[in-house]
Design an enzyme around this catalytic site. Structure first.
Site, PDB file in Angstrom:
ATOM      1  N   HIS A   1       0.960  -7.922  -0.521  1.00 52.27           N
ATOM      2  CA  HIS A   1      -0.275  -8.696  -0.354  1.00 52.27           C
ATOM      3  C   HIS A   1      -1.087  -8.700  -1.643  1.00 52.27           C
ATOM      4  O   HIS A   1      -0.833  -7.909  -2.561  1.00 52.27           O
ATOM      5  CB  HIS A   1      -1.098  -8.153   0.827  1.00 52.27           C
ATOM      6  CG  HIS A   1      -1.420  -6.689   0.732  1.00 52.27           C
ATOM      7  ND1 HIS A   1      -0.497  -5.693   0.939  1.00 52.27           N
ATOM      8  CD2 HIS A   1      -2.579  -6.047   0.426  1.00 52.27           C
ATOM      9  CE1 HIS A   1      -1.060  -4.506   0.784  1.00 52.27           C
ATOM     10  NE2 HIS A   1      -2.339  -4.690   0.464  1.00 52.27           N
TER      11      HIS A   1
ATOM     12  N   ASP B   1       0.840  -1.200   0.000  1.00 52.01           N
ATOM     13  CA  ASP B   1       0.000   0.000   0.000  1.00 52.01           C
ATOM     14  C   ASP B   1       0.878   1.255   0.000  1.00 52.01           C
ATOM     15  O   ASP B   1       1.944   1.278   0.603  1.00 52.01           O
ATOM     16  CB  ASP B   1      -0.929   0.001   1.221  1.00 52.01           C
ATOM     17  CG  ASP B   1      -2.028  -1.058   1.112  1.00 52.01           C
ATOM     18  OD1 ASP B   1      -2.183  -1.676   0.041  1.00 52.01           O
ATOM     19  OD2 ASP B   1      -2.743  -1.258   2.121  1.00 52.01           O
TER      20      ASP B   1
HETATM   21  C1  OGA Z   1      -6.261  -3.023  -1.196  1.00 54.07           C
HETATM   22  C2  OGA Z   1      -6.142  -4.365  -0.599  1.00 54.07           C
HETATM   23  C3  OGA Z   1      -7.115  -6.238   0.514  1.00 54.07           C
HETATM   24  C4  OGA Z   1      -8.427  -6.880   0.792  1.00 54.07           C
HETATM   25  O1  OGA Z   1      -7.395  -2.659  -1.573  1.00 54.07           O
HETATM   26  O2  OGA Z   1      -5.226  -2.309  -1.252  1.00 54.07           O
HETATM   27  O3  OGA Z   1      -5.037  -4.794  -0.433  1.00 54.07           O
HETATM   28  O4  OGA Z   1      -8.470  -7.710   1.700  1.00 54.07           O
HETATM   29  N1  OGA Z   1      -7.239  -5.035  -0.228  1.00 54.07           N
HETATM   30  O5  OGA Z   1      -9.405  -6.585   0.108  1.00 54.07           O
HETATM   31 NI    NI Z   2      -3.582  -3.221  -0.317  1.00 60.11          NI
END
Ligand code: OGA
Ligand code: NI
Length: 335
Positions: free
Chosen positions: A277, A223
């Site tokens: 992630h 992020d």
């Molecule tokens: C995002 C993200 C994770 C989720 O929107 O940046 O990593 O669990 N979302 O939806």
């Molecule tokens: Ni994210």
């Protein structure tokens, strides 16, 4: 426009066994091939109401160094406040397509705010199985209510209430993360924009997908934020990259998932790690999540904290205004 929305594509794919080719990830990204199912340590879960501050600091600092992500329980946001936020967002996404398009992000707009289907330019023209709505929820002076759905009527109250409680959690996390770096409690919040830190809410809407083995929701990323505080619905899908493997995050009812973002990695000069992630999707169920990205104002300069750099410890990152950082990242220009 309607047919660009994943929700519309999903409803056409319903009861089919296939998805459009542009949603099929290259093999090296396909969740069926790349998810690790062996025994793995779990993402740390931390009691934010731990009466022993020293203990809390130690646990959060360790999780932020080793994982860049942790779940918090006993965070002080009442479960009915979270439920109302979720119910309002779900009702919005269940409105007819044309009602949602009223909030569409204007083409070529500077801001990410609004309803839409895609943020990052993707390699090989691939698409992610997710739609989203972005809008700020704090501070009040930063809010553009034009991007807040008027329907359902409960939407505004639910979001304002959530923002109010969220603020307490944010302040506690910034303080704890600061102490974990050995600097005074106020340092990280001030170095992130202080009271001007912007709370950017995103709602992710991942419709059921006939081929969850081949598609991804959000693609692998860290992020841009300082920290991100996320509530999911009860459909699992978040995965984190740890020790070279993609592992599933466990769904813990009423927990908040805290991600260390790029700006805290930079401020801490690499001591805390932004977590890589991604999300998978589900064959039968709609997954939703509500991350709040805590962001410095666009013109605010972020760089390694002076307290943490010195002769033996040179800065590992350039200082730059947050807006420029976003521009480079979204356009894949080296920082
Ligand atoms: C995002 C993200 C994770 C989720 O929107 O940046 O990593 O669990 N979302 O939806
Ligand atoms: Ni994210």
């Amino acid at each position: 426009m309607e047919l660009q929305r994943v929700q519309a594509i999903a409803s056409l794919s319903f009861s089919k066994e296939t998805i459009p080719a542009e949603f099929i990830r290259p093999e090296k990204e396909q969740p069926a091939i790349t998810t690790y199912h062996g025994p793995v340590p779990e993402i740390p879960t931390i009691d934010l109401n731990d009466p022993c501050e020293e203990n809390l600091v130690r646990l959060i600092a360790k999780a932020s160094r080793e994982w860049g992500i942790f779940q918090v329980v006993n965070h002080g946001i009442p479960s009915d406040v979270i439920r109302k936020l979720q119910a309002a967002g779900k009702e919005f996404f269940e409105l007819p397509q044309e009602e949602k398009e009223v909030y569409a992000k204007p083409p070529g707009a500077q801001t990410v705010e609004g309803y839409g289907s895609k943020l990052q330019k993707e390699v090989e023209g691939k698409k992610a199985w997710v739609d989203h709505l972005f809008h700020k929820i704090w501070p009040p002076s930063s809010i553009n209510y034009q991007y807040w759905p008027k329907n359902p009527p409960s939407y505004r109250d639910a979001n304002e209430e959530y923002a109010k409680y969220m603020k307490e959690v944010v302040d506690k996390l910034f303080k704890t993360l600061s102490l974990g770096l050995g600097v005074e409690g106020h340092v990280l919040k001030e170095a992130s924009g202080g009271e001007d830190i912007e709370y950017m809410l995103k709602i992710n809407y991942y419709p059921p997908c006939p081929r969850p083995d081949l598609a991804l929701g959000v693609v692998p990323h860290t992020d841009l934020s300082t920290i991100t505080i996320l509530v999911p619905n009860d459909v699992p899908g978040l995965q984190v990259f740890k020790d070279d493997r993609w592992i599933d995050a466990k769904y813990i009812p009423n927990a908040l998932i805290v991600h260390i973002g790029d700006q805290i990695e930079i401020l801490s000069n690499g001591v805390y790690k932004a977590v890589l992630h991604r999300t998978t999707v589900n064959k039968e169920k709609t997954r939703m999540s509500w991350p709040v990205f805590l962001e410095p104002p666009g013109e605010f300069v972020v760089g390694p904290l002076p307290q943490l750099v010195g002769e033996d410890n040179p800065p590992k990152y350039k200082a730059k205004i947050f807006k420029d950082y976003i521009y480079c990242k979204l356009n894949k220009i080296p920082q």
